[in-house]
Scaffold this motif. Sequence first.
Motif, PDB file in Angstrom:
ATOM      1  N   PRO A  40       0.961  -0.875  -0.400  1.00 41.84           N
ATOM      2  CA  PRO A  40       0.434   0.078   0.017  1.00 41.84           C
ATOM      3  C   PRO A  40       1.098   1.403   0.014  1.00 41.84           C
ATOM      4  CG  PRO A  40       0.086  -0.667   2.019  1.00 41.84           C
ATOM      5  CD  PRO A  40       0.992  -2.229   1.158  1.00 41.84           C
ATOM      6  N   ARG A  63      -4.844   0.171  -8.242  1.00 46.83           N
ATOM      7  CA  ARG A  63      -6.825  -0.213  -7.464  1.00 46.83           C
ATOM      8  C   ARG A  63      -7.398  -1.552  -6.923  1.00 46.83           C
ATOM      9  NH1 ARG A  63     -10.065  -0.833 -13.148  1.00 46.83           N
ATOM     10  NH2 ARG A  63     -10.728  -2.420 -12.200  1.00 46.83           N
ATOM     11  N   PRO A  64      -7.881  -0.872  -5.479  1.00 41.39           N
ATOM     12  CA  PRO A  64      -8.136  -2.579  -4.549  1.00 41.39           C
ATOM     13  C   PRO A  64      -8.714  -4.097  -5.770  1.00 41.39           C
ATOM     14  CG  PRO A  64      -8.513  -0.553  -3.968  1.00 41.39           C
ATOM     15  CD  PRO A  64      -8.756   0.039  -5.603  1.00 41.39           C
ATOM     16  N   ARG A 122       2.139   2.224  -9.990  1.00 41.78           N
ATOM     17  CA  ARG A 122       1.382   2.794  -8.495  1.00 41.78           C
ATOM     18  C   ARG A 122      -0.283   3.480  -8.895  1.00 41.78           C
ATOM     19  NH1 ARG A 122       5.748   5.899  -5.915  1.00 41.78           N
ATOM     20  NH2 ARG A 122       3.773   6.039  -4.330  1.00 41.78           N
ATOM     21  N   GLY A 123      -1.015   3.853  -7.935  1.00 38.82           N
ATOM     22  CA  GLY A 123      -2.202   4.148  -7.741  1.00 38.82           C
ATOM     23  C   GLY A 123      -2.920   3.309  -7.997  1.00 38.82           C
ATOM     24  N   ASP A 142      -0.910   6.584  -2.820  1.00 39.71           N
ATOM     25  CA  ASP A 142      -2.177   6.816  -4.173  1.00 39.71           C
ATOM     26  C   ASP A 142      -2.182   5.449  -3.959  1.00 39.71           C
ATOM     27  OD1 ASP A 142       0.770   6.193  -4.124  1.00 39.71           O
ATOM     28  OD2 ASP A 142       1.288   7.009  -5.941  1.00 39.71           O
ATOM     29  N   GLY A 143      -2.370   4.714  -3.551  1.00 38.28           N
ATOM     30  CA  GLY A 143      -3.456   2.982  -4.159  1.00 38.28           C
ATOM     31  C   GLY A 143      -2.112   2.207  -3.228  1.00 38.28           C
ATOM     32  N   ALA A 175      -3.790   0.600 -12.984  1.00 41.13           N
ATOM     33  CA  ALA A 175      -3.448   0.860 -12.062  1.00 41.13           C
ATOM     34  C   ALA A 175      -3.401   2.921 -12.587  1.00 41.13           C
ATOM     35  CB  ALA A 175      -1.366   1.212 -11.802  1.00 41.13           C
ATOM     36  N   ASN A 176      -2.229   4.354 -12.284  1.00 38.55           N
ATOM     37  CA  ASN A 176      -2.881   5.374 -12.617  1.00 38.55           C
ATOM     38  C   ASN A 176      -2.145   5.560 -13.756  1.00 38.55           C
ATOM     39  OD1 ASN A 176       0.000   5.368 -11.985  1.00 38.55           O
ATOM     40  ND2 ASN A 176      -0.437   6.800 -10.536  1.00 38.55           N
TER      41      ASN A 176
END
Length: 406
Positions: free
Chosen positions: A2, A52-53, A49-50, A5-6, A34-35
């Motif tokens: 974690p 999603r769960p 990064r980022g 930013d996700g 992700a992002n």
Amino acid sequence: MPARDGGLCRVKLPGGRLTAGQARAIAAASERWANGVLELTNRANLQLRGIRPDGAVALVAELQGAGLGPADPAADDVRNLLLSPAAGRDPQQLCDVRPLAAELLALLEGDRRLHGLSPKFALQLDGGEALARLDHPHDVWLSARAEGYVLGLAGTPQDVPVALIPEGREVATVARLLHRFLDLASPEQGRMRQLLAQHPAEGLLAGLDLLPVPASPRAPAEIALRLGSHPQRQAGFHWVGAQPALGRLPAASLAAVADLAERLGKDELHLTPWQGLLLPDVPADKALELLTALANLALTTDPAAPLARLVACTGSAGCAKGQADTKGDALRLAERLPADVEVHLSGCPRSCALAGQAPHTLLAVAPGRYDLFVRDATLPGPGRRRATQLSLDEAAAWLARSPSDA
Ligand code: SF4
């Protein structure tokens, strides 16, 4: 893992290499789960990064489906072996380290006891290339000399080599050394420096059948070769190096670079320990076309450009420890950075973006506020503190007044 930013996923690349197809797979996974921005790390790896769960499991499956990741998941953390991004192609190299690198990676992956090493414990294999990162001694390092590989350990005085390894004994010596390290190190001593602060190196090396260090020095490195077009030892071919601003590369740009590698180079991208990438085996008459295409993707290929002289960690935008938005502030500082000045912006003392000392470090203490350090090898951390609580404007003015202070 974690992050602010996700989810964060680090993709360790063997020797910093990936194929064009793997680069496209990472780009697609980043956009899907992700992002959509990749981070290039100072260990020549990639980060998403980022995440999603609901995307973590699918993302890992997609990356593994592209041949990324170890055969044994327990081995992922210990695959830390840094090579020159130009290994095998650098005109100055004394030897091609890639076959030995493959053997060392197989050792780290295949020997289950070594999976107990700290995830930060890292090896470096240096073939004497001109394009090499030598400013940060790794926990264990091997460096080619005319007589063979010398062995070095982080934490010995001046970080000079401690012995010469008998020819052909490199893998066996590293294996015995790493087991000896695990025998001696306490749970708090995850890194070589920490162990050597308590145990003399002689005890660690006893019985390894090593030879005296030869007098021959290492040829100097030239890190400007990380950017732009440079001739390889293979006649008629160049490598072309580039870096995205502050190591952040949009997924679409990574996919475009992969296409360029296939069309103008080899089916291969090499990550560099300067948060950039290098495309090898480009025919000399195609190098200019590739440089232009990379510039069109907003990648820097000129070592004198301001963005080639700035490094910044994730900062408060993505990291809970960050005291300031280091990446945003670095972009603002780029507009005012004096010529020849190199600056590292760090969101906290952990210094994730740079392992060694930069000529200048701005260490965040509050949003938009930094303490300024200049390099001083006699001091730990970022060096000597020269100013405190500077705003970005004040830091730019200080650097313009004292560019040669470091
Ligand atoms: S240096 Fe500190 S703020 Fe920056 S990414 Fe590392 S832990 Fe976060």
